[in-house]
Design an enzyme around this catalytic site. Structure first.
Site, short mmCIF file in Angstrom:
data_model
loop_
_atom_site.label_atom_id
_atom_site.label_comp_id
_atom_site.label_asym_id
_atom_site.label_seq_id
_atom_site.Cartn_x
_atom_site.Cartn_y
_atom_site.Cartn_z
N GLU A 94 35.09 -26.56 80.69
CA GLU A 94 34.86 -26.00 82.02
C GLU A 94 33.53 -25.26 82.13
O GLU A 94 32.97 -24.82 81.13
CB GLU A 94 36.00 -25.01 82.34
CG GLU A 94 37.33 -25.72 82.53
CD GLU A 94 38.50 -24.76 82.61
OE1 GLU A 94 38.93 -24.49 83.73
OE2 GLU A 94 38.97 -24.30 81.58
N CYS A 107 27.99 -20.12 83.90
CA CYS A 107 28.65 -19.84 82.62
C CYS A 107 29.02 -21.19 82.01
O CYS A 107 29.81 -21.93 82.59
CB CYS A 107 29.88 -18.98 82.93
SG CYS A 107 30.87 -18.61 81.51
N CYS A 114 38.14 -23.87 70.90
CA CYS A 114 37.42 -22.94 70.02
C CYS A 114 38.26 -22.72 68.77
O CYS A 114 39.48 -22.63 68.84
CB CYS A 114 37.19 -21.62 70.75
SG CYS A 114 36.20 -20.44 69.78
N CYS A 118 40.43 -15.81 68.83
CA CYS A 118 40.53 -14.40 69.24
C CYS A 118 41.86 -14.25 70.00
O CYS A 118 42.19 -15.09 70.86
CB CYS A 118 39.35 -13.98 70.11
SG CYS A 118 37.78 -14.10 69.22
N CYS A 121 42.15 -14.38 74.02
CA CYS A 121 41.35 -15.38 74.74
C CYS A 121 42.12 -16.69 74.92
O CYS A 121 42.68 -17.22 73.96
CB CYS A 121 40.06 -15.61 73.94
SG CYS A 121 39.04 -16.94 74.60
N CYS A 340 36.27 -14.55 82.62
CA CYS A 340 36.05 -14.61 81.17
C CYS A 340 37.35 -14.72 80.41
O CYS A 340 38.28 -13.98 80.66
CB CYS A 340 35.39 -13.30 80.73
SG CYS A 340 33.67 -13.47 80.43
#
Ligand code: SAH
Length: 359
Positions: A94, A107, A114, A118, A121, A340
């Site tokens: 995205e 962004c 990933c 984390c 996230c 975010c």
């Protein structure tokens, strides 16, 4: 179907394209002209490239394409934020456009998923699928500029790029820095080195190689003021400790004379007390920096909640009193989950204000 055209021109920076032209009997300087057509004028039709000779045009038509990632969906928020879901055979990724009065920020993603997991996230929860290639990264800027200009006119274009979408950019160094080179190059996008920001959770060995003055800006996702708390929420801290990370940041600021932005996601009752602000102030001494507080955007598991407004302001004031420049990130695109840490194929989960793009 096998693609019979071997070269996607969005994978090439000026030097690589000059090499390709030379190897095929064309003049090297044509590379600059072509890069201008593609990245400044956003043209993908070779027939419109009026200063390029006929022989090269016909070679380009036979051997090359200008192929950005296909757009699967586009969502426009009430505040003008636009989020796109981009297709790839192995999974989607995205990008988000955030308009402001005097600037437009894109962004971008650097990976599908990933690997760094984390805890707070959404992308981290999804796991790692693959690295994006240069054409998929620079293709995001190319596409977004085209869409933004089709909506707002030719005068409006993207002024800032942040690598704060899906993925860890410093785990995909080659394609990320090739794309950054195009973003900064005056023949391509010509963005200021202060307006292209790589955000990292702290891949120390790569950060140690970023010690040159003319690179992009650096943001570091800190989120905790001590080893234990950081290791609890960021598994990578067990490999590259907070101390090592901060030593590397100090070296970076001294060698490059550039400041670092520390991102600190404010999580209710986890890292948002005044003693955390004091601890943070202590560890950042001697690092030329500013601090950006991000109210935590809750993801599906609901374990990490945003700090309340009072705590956020108190935390900011305490850091300011301790001498730091502190901003609080405004959350944009709330109605389309564009904030975010929320990027993880949310298009598949929500149908709100969904616009389908034919691809
Ligand atoms: N891997 C890079 C860039 C991607 S995330 C990095 O970690 O810096 C961009 C920013 O969003 C990071 O600071 C990240 O920690 C933050 N973020 C992730 N999840 C979030 C959430 N749920 N709420 C607020 N910020 C989040």
């Amino acid at each position: 179907m096998v693609n019979s055209k071997p070269y996607n021109l969005l994978d090439y920076d000026i030097d690589a394209l000059a090499d390709l032209f030379e190897a095929n009997g064309f003049q090297r300087f044509r590379s600059q002209q072509l890069i201008k057509w593609i990245h400044q004028k956003l043209i993908d039709d070779f027939d419109q490239m009026s200063n390029i000779g006929k022989a090269l045009i016909s070679w380009l038509k036979i051997n090359t394409t200008i192929s950005p990632p296909p757009i699967k969906h586009q969502q426009i928020s009430q505040d003008g934020t636009i989020k796109w879901l981009l297709s790839s055979a192995e999974g989607h990724y995205e990008m988000v456009y955030i308009p402001e009065k005097k600037r437009g920020t894109l962004c971008v993603s650097s990976q599908v998923g990933c690997a760094l997991a984390c805890k707070f996230c959404a992308t981290g929860k999804q796991g790692f699928t693959r690295n994006l290639s240069c054409h998929e990264i620079i293709g995001q800027l190319w596409l977004a500029n085209r869409v933004v200009q089709s909506i707002h006119g030719k005068d409006r274009s993207i002024t800032n790029v942040v690598f704060m979408g899906m993925g860890e950019p410093l785990m995909n160094v080659g394609p990320v820095f090739k794309a950054v080179g195009l973003m900064l190059n005056d023949f391509a996008y010509g963005l200021s080195k202060y307006r292209v920001t790589i955000s990292t959770v702290g891949v120390v060995p790569v950060m140690k190689k970023m010690l040159h003055k003319n690179g992009p800006a650096l943001a570091v996702s800190l989120h905790a003021p001590n080893e234990q708390l950081r290791s609890n929420i960021i598994p990578l801290n067990n490999k590259f400790s907070l101390k090592l990370l901060l030593d590397t940041c100090r070296d970076y600021t001294r060698t490059t004379n550039r400041e670092i932005t520390f991102e600190y996601t404010m999580m209710h009752d986890k890292n948002d007390r005044l003693e955390h602000a004091d601890e943070l102030s202590n560890i950042l001494k001697q690092i030329d920096c500013k601090i950006n507080l991000i109210p935590c955007n809750p993801i599906e598991d609901g374990i990490f909640l945003p700090s309340n407004k009072k705590r956020l302001i108190q935390f900011q004031s305490r850091l300011q009193k301790n001498g730091y420049h502190v901003t609080i990130r405004k959350t944009r695109g709330d109605d389309i989950n564009a904030a975010c840490g929320q990027l993880a194929e949310t298009f598949l989960k929500t149908k709100k204000s969904l616009v389908r793009i034919e691809t």
